[in-house]
Design a protein around this motif. Structure first.
Motif, PDB file in Angstrom:
ATOM      1  N   ASP A  95       0.811  -1.218   0.000  1.00  0.00           N
ATOM      2  CA  ASP A  95       0.000   0.000   0.000  1.00  0.00           C
ATOM      3  C   ASP A  95       0.847   1.271   0.000  1.00  0.00           C
ATOM      4  OD1 ASP A  95       0.547  -0.796   2.850  1.00  0.00           O
ATOM      5  OD2 ASP A  95      -0.333   1.170   3.195  1.00  0.00           O
ATOM      6  N   SER A  96       2.125   1.147   0.347  1.00  0.00           N
ATOM      7  CA  SER A  96       2.987   2.338   0.418  1.00  0.00           C
ATOM      8  C   SER A  96       3.593   2.699  -0.931  1.00  0.00           C
ATOM      9  CB  SER A  96       4.108   2.106   1.434  1.00  0.00           C
ATOM     10  OG  SER A  96       5.001   1.097   0.983  1.00  0.00           O
ATOM     11  N   LEU A  97       3.330   1.889  -1.962  1.00  0.00           N
ATOM     12  CA  LEU A  97       3.942   2.115  -3.263  1.00  0.00           C
ATOM     13  C   LEU A  97       2.949   2.723  -4.239  1.00  0.00           C
ATOM     14  CD1 LEU A  97       5.803  -1.299  -3.589  1.00  0.00           C
ATOM     15  CD2 LEU A  97       6.753   0.863  -2.791  1.00  0.00           C
ATOM     16  N   SER A  98       3.462   3.507  -5.172  1.00  0.00           N
ATOM     17  CA  SER A  98       2.626   4.027  -6.251  1.00  0.00           C
ATOM     18  C   SER A  98       2.551   2.969  -7.355  1.00  0.00           C
ATOM     19  CB  SER A  98       3.203   5.340  -6.779  1.00  0.00           C
ATOM     20  OG  SER A  98       4.535   5.156  -7.207  1.00  0.00           O
ATOM     21  N   ARG A  99       2.125   3.359  -8.543  1.00  0.00           N
ATOM     22  CA  ARG A  99       1.953   2.398  -9.623  1.00  0.00           C
ATOM     23  C   ARG A  99       3.241   1.614  -9.879  1.00  0.00           C
ATOM     24  NH1 ARG A  99      -1.389   3.594 -15.141  1.00  0.00           N
ATOM     25  NH2 ARG A  99      -1.303   1.493 -16.013  1.00  0.00           N
ATOM     26  N   ILE A 100       3.101   0.303 -10.091  1.00  0.00           N
ATOM     27  CA  ILE A 100       4.233  -0.607 -10.215  1.00  0.00           C
ATOM     28  C   ILE A 100       4.340  -1.076 -11.662  1.00  0.00           C
ATOM     29  CG2 ILE A 100       5.108  -2.863  -9.483  1.00  0.00           C
ATOM     30  CD1 ILE A 100       3.697  -2.356  -6.805  1.00  0.00           C
ATOM     31  N   GLN A 204      -5.566  -3.104  -8.843  1.00  0.00           N
ATOM     32  CA  GLN A 204      -4.920  -1.922  -8.267  1.00  0.00           C
ATOM     33  C   GLN A 204      -3.456  -1.827  -8.706  1.00  0.00           C
ATOM     34  OE1 GLN A 204      -5.968  -1.514  -4.200  1.00  0.00           O
ATOM     35  NE2 GLN A 204      -4.739   0.310  -3.847  1.00  0.00           N
ATOM     36  N   GLY A 208      -3.210   1.254 -11.061  1.00  0.00           N
ATOM     37  CA  GLY A 208      -2.696   2.352 -10.251  1.00  0.00           C
ATOM     38  C   GLY A 208      -3.748   3.026  -9.399  1.00  0.00           C
ATOM     39  N   CYS A 209      -4.944   2.440  -9.329  1.00  0.00           N
ATOM     40  CA  CYS A 209      -6.011   2.978  -8.483  1.00  0.00           C
ATOM     41  C   CYS A 209      -6.886   1.822  -8.031  1.00  0.00           C
ATOM     42  CB  CYS A 209      -6.848   4.018  -9.244  1.00  0.00           C
ATOM     43  SG  CYS A 209      -7.680   3.367 -10.701  1.00  0.00           S
ATOM     44  N   HIS A 210      -7.666   2.052  -6.978  1.00  0.00           N
ATOM     45  CA  HIS A 210      -8.542   1.012  -6.465  1.00  0.00           C
ATOM     46  C   HIS A 210      -9.694   0.784  -7.426  1.00  0.00           C
ATOM     47  CE1 HIS A 210     -11.665  -0.781  -3.871  1.00  0.00           C
ATOM     48  NE2 HIS A 210     -10.635  -1.393  -3.308  1.00  0.00           N
TER      49      HIS A 210
END
Length: 210
Positions: A95-100, A204, A208-210
């Motif tokens: 949860d601490s990361l942005s888009r992977i 997600q 990059g979003c829920h």
């Protein structure tokens, strides 16, 4: 000062995270060079202590002492479950990361799937699969660039249950944003409901979003 300090001894090296009912801190033993993560209640009020010990006891009943690369190992606990001592994860939670990047996301998802296959084979349903409960190794970014496989680790089994147990054995309902429709509607959890939650996590990771 963390509440279990007088019980554990050793040294607390700093706060690692905070949730709805607990804090997690880095702890170092006086008798060895090893470091662990110590989870303990947010406050010492009777209500918080009781709620924490109930969740900690439940988590220990389900996976206490079990060694598997894809789960965060529980090492020990207080006499009355006033704390849990756990394997220390040096890497970030998902949860601490942005888009992977997609290649990294595929490796992460494959490792989570392997962990789920292992716990389901033992008759365990996690019931709260979400990015907050998934930890990556410290070198995940450089490993995934070279397409080197690695294990992500599932944590927090406090809301889980054994498949042989009734739904009433669960200590809570889980996280609505990741729970399967039948869990929200009827309170039903299963191997399939864990896979639904994994699907939400997969979306997600790639969107990059829920």
């Amino acid at each position: 000062m963390p509440p279990p300090l007088t019980i554990l001894g050793g040294q607390f090296k700093g706060l690692l995270g905070r949730g709805g009912t607990a804090e997690v801190a880095r702890w170092s033993s006086d008798t060895s060079a090893r470091q662990f993560a110590c989870k303990y209640p947010l406050t010492d009020s009777p209500q918080d202590l009781d709620q924490f010990s109930k969740l900690a006891r439940r988590e220990w009943e389900i996976v206490g002492g079990w060694r598997f690369p894809g789960i965060v190992r529980l090492v020990s606990h207080g006499k009355d479950f006033e704390y849990l001592l756990m394997e220390l994860c040096e890497g970030p939670s998902l949860d601490s990361l942005s888009r992977i990047p997609p290649a990294s996301a595929l490796i992460i998802l494959s490792s989570i799937t392997a962990a789920l296959a292992a716990i389901h084979a033992r008759g365990i349903v996690h019931c709260d699969i979400k990015p907050h409960n998934i930890f990556l190794p410290a070198d995940w970014a450089t490993s995934s660039q070279g397409e080197k496989l690695f294990y992500s680790r599932l944590s927090d089994f406090s809301l889980g249950r054994l498949l042989t147990e009734p739904e009433s054995s669960r200590a809570g309902i889980g996280t609505v944003g990741y729970a399967a429709p039948e869990t929200i509607r009827d309170g039903v959890t299963s191997v399939q409901s864990d896979l639904f939650s994994l699907g939400v996590v997969a979306w997600q990771l790639f969107a990059g979003c829920h």
